[in-house]
Design a protein around this motif. Sequence first.
Motif, PDB file in Angstrom:
ATOM      1  N   ALA A  76      -8.150   1.712  -0.001  1.00  0.00           N
ATOM      2  CA  ALA A  76      -8.150   2.174   1.389  1.00  0.00           C
ATOM      3  C   ALA A  76      -6.797   2.778   1.753  1.00  0.00           C
ATOM      4  CB  ALA A  76      -8.474   1.004   2.323  1.00  0.00           C
ATOM      5  N   LYS A  77      -6.817   3.749   2.639  1.00  0.00           N
ATOM      6  CA  LYS A  77      -5.589   4.456   3.006  1.00  0.00           C
ATOM      7  C   LYS A  77      -4.516   3.514   3.536  1.00  0.00           C
ATOM      8  CE  LYS A  77      -7.681   8.971   3.998  1.00  0.00           C
ATOM      9  NZ  LYS A  77      -7.051   9.609   2.829  1.00  0.00           N
ATOM     10  N   ARG A  78      -4.920   2.451   4.220  1.00  0.00           N
ATOM     11  CA  ARG A  78      -3.929   1.555   4.799  1.00  0.00           C
ATOM     12  C   ARG A  78      -3.142   0.793   3.732  1.00  0.00           C
ATOM     13  NH1 ARG A  78      -8.937  -0.320   6.029  1.00  0.00           N
ATOM     14  NH2 ARG A  78      -9.617  -2.261   5.015  1.00  0.00           N
ATOM     15  N   LEU A  79      -3.638   0.818   2.479  1.00  0.00           N
ATOM     16  CA  LEU A  79      -2.952   0.094   1.408  1.00  0.00           C
ATOM     17  C   LEU A  79      -2.489   1.008   0.277  1.00  0.00           C
ATOM     18  CD1 LEU A  79      -5.158  -3.121   1.056  1.00  0.00           C
ATOM     19  CD2 LEU A  79      -2.868  -2.960   2.027  1.00  0.00           C
ATOM     20  N   GLU A  80      -2.736   2.307   0.393  1.00  0.00           N
ATOM     21  CA  GLU A  80      -2.503   3.157  -0.766  1.00  0.00           C
ATOM     22  C   GLU A  80      -1.024   3.327  -1.106  1.00  0.00           C
ATOM     23  OE1 GLU A  80      -4.282   6.929  -0.066  1.00  0.00           O
ATOM     24  OE2 GLU A  80      -2.970   7.465   1.603  1.00  0.00           O
ATOM     25  N   LYS A  81      -0.121   3.065  -0.182  1.00  0.00           N
ATOM     26  CA  LYS A  81       1.294   3.211  -0.522  1.00  0.00           C
ATOM     27  C   LYS A  81       1.875   1.986  -1.211  1.00  0.00           C
ATOM     28  CE  LYS A  81       3.744   1.641   3.634  1.00  0.00           C
ATOM     29  NZ  LYS A  81       4.748   2.028   4.640  1.00  0.00           N
ATOM     30  N   PHE A  82       1.109   0.887  -1.253  1.00  0.00           N
ATOM     31  CA  PHE A  82       1.631  -0.343  -1.841  1.00  0.00           C
ATOM     32  C   PHE A  82       1.237  -0.439  -3.310  1.00  0.00           C
ATOM     33  CE2 PHE A  82       0.976  -1.165   2.674  1.00  0.00           C
ATOM     34  CZ  PHE A  82       2.265  -1.526   3.040  1.00  0.00           C
ATOM     35  N   LYS A  83       2.174  -0.945  -4.105  1.00  0.00           N
ATOM     36  CA  LYS A  83       1.970  -1.071  -5.542  1.00  0.00           C
ATOM     37  C   LYS A  83       1.697  -2.522  -5.926  1.00  0.00           C
ATOM     38  CE  LYS A  83       3.076   3.256  -5.986  1.00  0.00           C
ATOM     39  NZ  LYS A  83       2.093   4.265  -6.381  1.00  0.00           N
ATOM     40  N   THR A  84       1.504  -2.744  -7.224  1.00  0.00           N
ATOM     41  CA  THR A  84       1.501  -4.112  -7.735  1.00  0.00           C
ATOM     42  C   THR A  84       2.790  -4.775  -7.281  1.00  0.00           C
ATOM     43  OG1 THR A  84       0.263  -3.421  -9.684  1.00  0.00           O
ATOM     44  CG2 THR A  84       1.402  -5.533  -9.810  1.00  0.00           C
TER      45      THR A  84
END
Length: 456
Positions: A76-84
């Motif tokens: 989801a876009k709200r999480l796409e900038k976060f990595k492992t």
Amino acid sequence: MQIQCTWPANEMRFGSSSLINLSKHLYADFRFVKTKTGATPRPSFSATMSTVSTQNDVVSGQSESIQKTQQPLQVAKRLEKFKTTIFTQMSSLAIKYGAINLGQGFPNFDGPEFVKEAAIQAIIDGKNQYARGYGVPDLNSAIAERFKKDTGLVVDPEKEITVTSGCTEAIAATMLGLINPGDEVILFAPFYDSYEATLSMAGAQVKGITLRPPDFSVPVDELKSTISKNTRAILLNSPHNPTGKMFTREELNEIAYLCIENDVLVFTDEVYDKLAFEMDHISLASLPGMYERTVTMNSLGKTFSLTGWKIGWAIAPPHLTWGVRQAHSYLTFATSTPMQWAAATALRAPDSYYVELKRDYQAKKAILVEGLKAVGFKVYPSSGTYFVVVDHTPFGLENDVAFCEYLIKEVGVVAIPTSVFYLNPEDGKNLVRFTFCKDEGTLRAAVDRMKEKLRK
């Protein structure tokens, strides 16, 4: 006839570059930049279906293989900038290179026997089914007793305490239950990485106040100017991960005044409250006028070296507990039943337990701090938690990620690059975090490796 499906167990492999890119290529990954669609292939699998005779087990149909095509990873876009998470990445590298892990904050020693025995007894006694959603009554009462002893505040265990699956779930339930899309929430950077991700899930607008070395003091004027009519809450962690800072009474009074003046809530993460070395921990909820606008979050894991149990809780007045419980009900609903019974036993430990705990950690801290100074780091003061932040720049690496890569591969020690804990990664590029929640032999071995191999 019946249909039989067989699924060949293709091994799912992710290359090291998708686990973590360090130095030049992956410095951006630690910056929380957006995922590039299709950058990492998704493992494929095949299905083979055969028709089998129910009478004589003779194959009468023809096998058909369906090969799934590779698809881009989806999020989801709200999480796409976060990595492992950085903790997963660094712990994986520790295993790969045989490095001593002073990165992730979990002890390499076990919790107290009396607590483990209580968990075993609860299992034997049949306390193994779903617990009441907001907590086993005995644990809620033990939390209330402990909170009164620590803060002087009397809370209703039935209406004002919610047991969660670790403090991380308490954080998530609080954000999702009390924050609306578009609400502003202020964080003090550097911050535990789950804060920003959870606020992103809630649709919040995150604003950061950077705490800077050497003392990481609160810039009160900047905080005043950052609060707006859209500010819903301030999220505070004391003792503070990763810096080890403890918010002073003066700083907490300033924050309390601004929250009351501007009708702002406060969410306090106090999981390291029993690891306060140089001053007494002060719970913000105990200050005049603050309990009614504060959610106090805590857990069992850090104090009792049982991080894998994931027993946490949120304490708040009924009007705030309602939102927390609504979210909690649809996140996990309930937390491990036997571990809750054991947690109640743990929280009723005598004061001597906490005295010994602090003494043991002070000895571990001394080994690491003195060792880091001898190696040549600039070590910043740590008044609480089991973390120490240092300036790595005397060793000439371009940033914290490059330094941590070098430290793992060439020295055999793991630290955490702190730039991942900032909204502006540049603010943390000179700092790395070490933990001392390890046995003394492990700490000394890590120091010896750095003394031998780390050169300015």
